[in-house]
Design a protein around this motif. Structure first.
Motif, PDB file in Angstrom:
ATOM      1  N   LEU A 207      75.827  36.105 -77.982  1.00  0.00           N
ATOM      2  CA  LEU A 207      76.045  37.301 -77.167  1.00  0.00           C
ATOM      3  C   LEU A 207      77.108  37.005 -76.108  1.00  0.00           C
ATOM      4  CD1 LEU A 207      74.638  40.165 -76.768  1.00  0.00           C
ATOM      5  CD2 LEU A 207      73.398  39.077 -74.897  1.00  0.00           C
ATOM      6  N   THR A 208      78.015  37.911 -75.885  1.00  0.00           N
ATOM      7  CA  THR A 208      79.078  37.674 -74.904  1.00  0.00           C
ATOM      8  C   THR A 208      78.632  38.095 -73.507  1.00  0.00           C
ATOM      9  OG1 THR A 208      80.087  39.862 -75.153  1.00  0.00           O
ATOM     10  CG2 THR A 208      80.808  38.112 -76.664  1.00  0.00           C
ATOM     11  N   ARG A 209      79.317  37.569 -72.503  1.00  0.00           N
ATOM     12  CA  ARG A 209      79.026  37.952 -71.120  1.00  0.00           C
ATOM     13  C   ARG A 209      79.293  39.435 -70.908  1.00  0.00           C
ATOM     14  NH1 ARG A 209      82.506  34.046 -67.501  1.00  0.00           N
ATOM     15  NH2 ARG A 209      81.603  35.369 -65.882  1.00  0.00           N
ATOM     16  N   VAL A 210      80.357  39.934 -71.524  1.00  0.00           N
ATOM     17  CA  VAL A 210      80.701  41.362 -71.385  1.00  0.00           C
ATOM     18  C   VAL A 210      79.580  42.232 -71.951  1.00  0.00           C
ATOM     19  CG1 VAL A 210      82.290  43.177 -72.117  1.00  0.00           C
ATOM     20  CG2 VAL A 210      83.179  40.956 -71.392  1.00  0.00           C
ATOM     21  N   ARG A 211      79.052  41.831 -73.114  1.00  0.00           N
ATOM     22  CA  ARG A 211      77.978  42.600 -73.729  1.00  0.00           C
ATOM     23  C   ARG A 211      76.706  42.537 -72.880  1.00  0.00           C
ATOM     24  NH1 ARG A 211      76.441  47.020 -75.498  1.00  0.00           N
ATOM     25  NH2 ARG A 211      74.822  47.023 -77.107  1.00  0.00           N
ATOM     26  N   LEU A 212      76.416  41.371 -72.306  1.00  0.00           N
ATOM     27  CA  LEU A 212      75.259  41.246 -71.422  1.00  0.00           C
ATOM     28  C   LEU A 212      75.398  42.191 -70.235  1.00  0.00           C
ATOM     29  CD1 LEU A 212      72.663  39.840 -70.406  1.00  0.00           C
ATOM     30  CD2 LEU A 212      74.136  38.074 -69.385  1.00  0.00           C
ATOM     31  N   PHE A 213      76.581  42.245 -69.666  1.00  0.00           N
ATOM     32  CA  PHE A 213      76.848  43.137 -68.547  1.00  0.00           C
ATOM     33  C   PHE A 213      76.600  44.584 -68.953  1.00  0.00           C
ATOM     34  CE2 PHE A 213      78.987  43.428 -64.410  1.00  0.00           C
ATOM     35  CZ  PHE A 213      79.315  44.780 -64.360  1.00  0.00           C
ATOM     36  N   GLN A 214      77.085  44.963 -70.132  1.00  0.00           N
ATOM     37  CA  GLN A 214      76.905  46.334 -70.622  1.00  0.00           C
ATOM     38  C   GLN A 214      75.430  46.661 -70.845  1.00  0.00           C
ATOM     39  OE1 GLN A 214      79.341  46.110 -74.129  1.00  0.00           O
ATOM     40  NE2 GLN A 214      81.201  46.804 -73.085  1.00  0.00           N
ATOM     41  N   LEU A 215      74.690  45.717 -71.405  1.00  0.00           N
ATOM     42  CA  LEU A 215      73.267  45.945 -71.664  1.00  0.00           C
ATOM     43  C   LEU A 215      72.504  46.180 -70.366  1.00  0.00           C
ATOM     44  CD1 LEU A 215      72.610  43.237 -74.407  1.00  0.00           C
ATOM     45  CD2 LEU A 215      72.587  45.716 -74.724  1.00  0.00           C
ATOM     46  N   LEU A 216      72.840  45.423 -69.335  1.00  0.00           N
ATOM     47  CA  LEU A 216      72.170  45.595 -68.043  1.00  0.00           C
ATOM     48  C   LEU A 216      72.519  46.938 -67.411  1.00  0.00           C
ATOM     49  CD1 LEU A 216      72.496  42.033 -66.469  1.00  0.00           C
ATOM     50  CD2 LEU A 216      70.387  43.178 -67.156  1.00  0.00           C
ATOM     51  N   ARG A 217      73.783  47.315 -67.484  1.00  0.00           N
ATOM     52  CA  ARG A 217      74.189  48.603 -66.914  1.00  0.00           C
ATOM     53  C   ARG A 217      73.500  49.762 -67.643  1.00  0.00           C
ATOM     54  NH1 ARG A 217      79.001  48.576 -63.638  1.00  0.00           N
ATOM     55  NH2 ARG A 217      78.685  46.815 -62.244  1.00  0.00           N
TER      56      ARG A 217
END
Length: 309
Positions: A207-217
């Motif tokens: 999982l990428t950091r960008v995707r993690l950020f999106q999931l949290l948002r």
């Protein structure tokens, strides 16, 4: 010259264990400075002074980072005998204060977890993964990179600890609470097979950091929380802040967060001023309520709720 920059970066990697992201940031700052002044290895103070004009629109923190990179670069050249002087005194020296971290209070955390737990009750993989990610960010204080790149081998079967490779490749043991452990086990039970990471991606990596950020948002939106207030780093801040509120020792917190310098950890003490006032009121020999104490109580103390979400 480019060779001097390359040699400096090689030293950072070999002797200081600098991470790839750190090396890339140093390279960008040094190459950008070289584009302004010419050959960095031979630049004098007069040339470095022109950087102030080139940096005039940058934030003080950005200028401070660039100045730090150049000072370390010239220190390296001096240590290597390539220069006998340090021209960095001509560069601007902005006084930047470390920004205070954005905070989530206990109500925000409870609301976020409540929604994630509700979604996880369907036992579908996305919901269980989201809850596991959330628990490890807030429950163990992992950095985003540490979390998404977590290998399966770091999750032991018989010990509530994770082996984390942090900045510069430094390893540390991070405890996993019962809640996080249960969420992690539930996710691993439905995790797609194959791959070496706890949170794999369809492409075979993680999982990428960008995707993690999106999931949290996206989770914040569903939980009716302003998504601009949520990020992996904000949850790491909440982990640290709420542990301090609960009475955690600063040195223990430094170890848990993987900070090389306790000065980095001390930024969290600003949020705990109310607890310190309450502690003085309660424990100081002259405070009212302490043995033999008759002095007036300090004002400003408030109740600090439990750190549990």
């Amino acid at each position: 010259m480019v060779d001097a920059i390359a040699d400096f970066l090689a030293m950072l990697a070999a002797e200081r264990g600098a991470a790839a992201n750190t090396l890339a940031a140093y390279r960008r700052d040094l190459v950008a400075a070289q584009a302004v002044v010419g050959d960095l290895a031979s630049a004098d103070g007069a040339k470095l002074e022109t950087l102030g004009q080139a940096w005039r629109d940058l934030a003080p923190s950005s200028v401070a980072r660039k100045v730090s990179a150049l000072r370390q670069f010239y220190g390296f050249l001096i240590d290597e005998g390539r220069r006998t002087d340090d021209p960095t005194s001509a560069m601007p020296r902005p006084r930047s204060r470390r920004p205070l971290p954005r905070l989530l209070d206990h109500h925000d955390i409870k609301q976020l977890f409540s929604h994630a737990e509700q979604e996880a009750t369907t036992h579908d993989a996305p919901g269980l993964r989201m809850l596991a990610l959330l628990e490890l960010l807030y429950g163990s204080g992992l950095r985003a990179t540490e979390l998404v790149s977590l290998p399966l081998s770091a999750v032991p079967r018989d010990a509530p600890l994770l082996t984390i490779a942090g900045k510069g490749g430094q390893q540390r043991m991070v405890p996993v609470g019962k809640r996080a452990g249960m969420a992690l086990s539930a996710w691993l039970a439905v995790r797609p097979s194959g791959g070496k990471h706890v949170f794999p991606s369809p492409g075979g990596g993680h999982l990428t950091r960008v995707r993690l950020f999106q999931l949290l948002r996206d989770l914040a939106l569903r939980a009716d929380i302003d998504p601009a207030r949520i990020s992996p780093h904000v949850l790491r801040h909440a982990f640290a802040t709420h542990l301090l509120e609960g009475g955690a020792d600063l040195r223990v917190l430094q170890t848990l967060l993987g900070h090389a310098d306790i000065a980095t950890t001390q930024i969290y003490t600003h949020v705990d001023a109310a607890r310190l006032v309450a502690l003085v009121n309660l424990r100081h020999p002259l405070a009212e309520g302490a043995a033999g104490g008759h002095a007036p109580r300090l004002t400003g103390a408030r109740h600090i709720p439990s750190a549990k979400p």
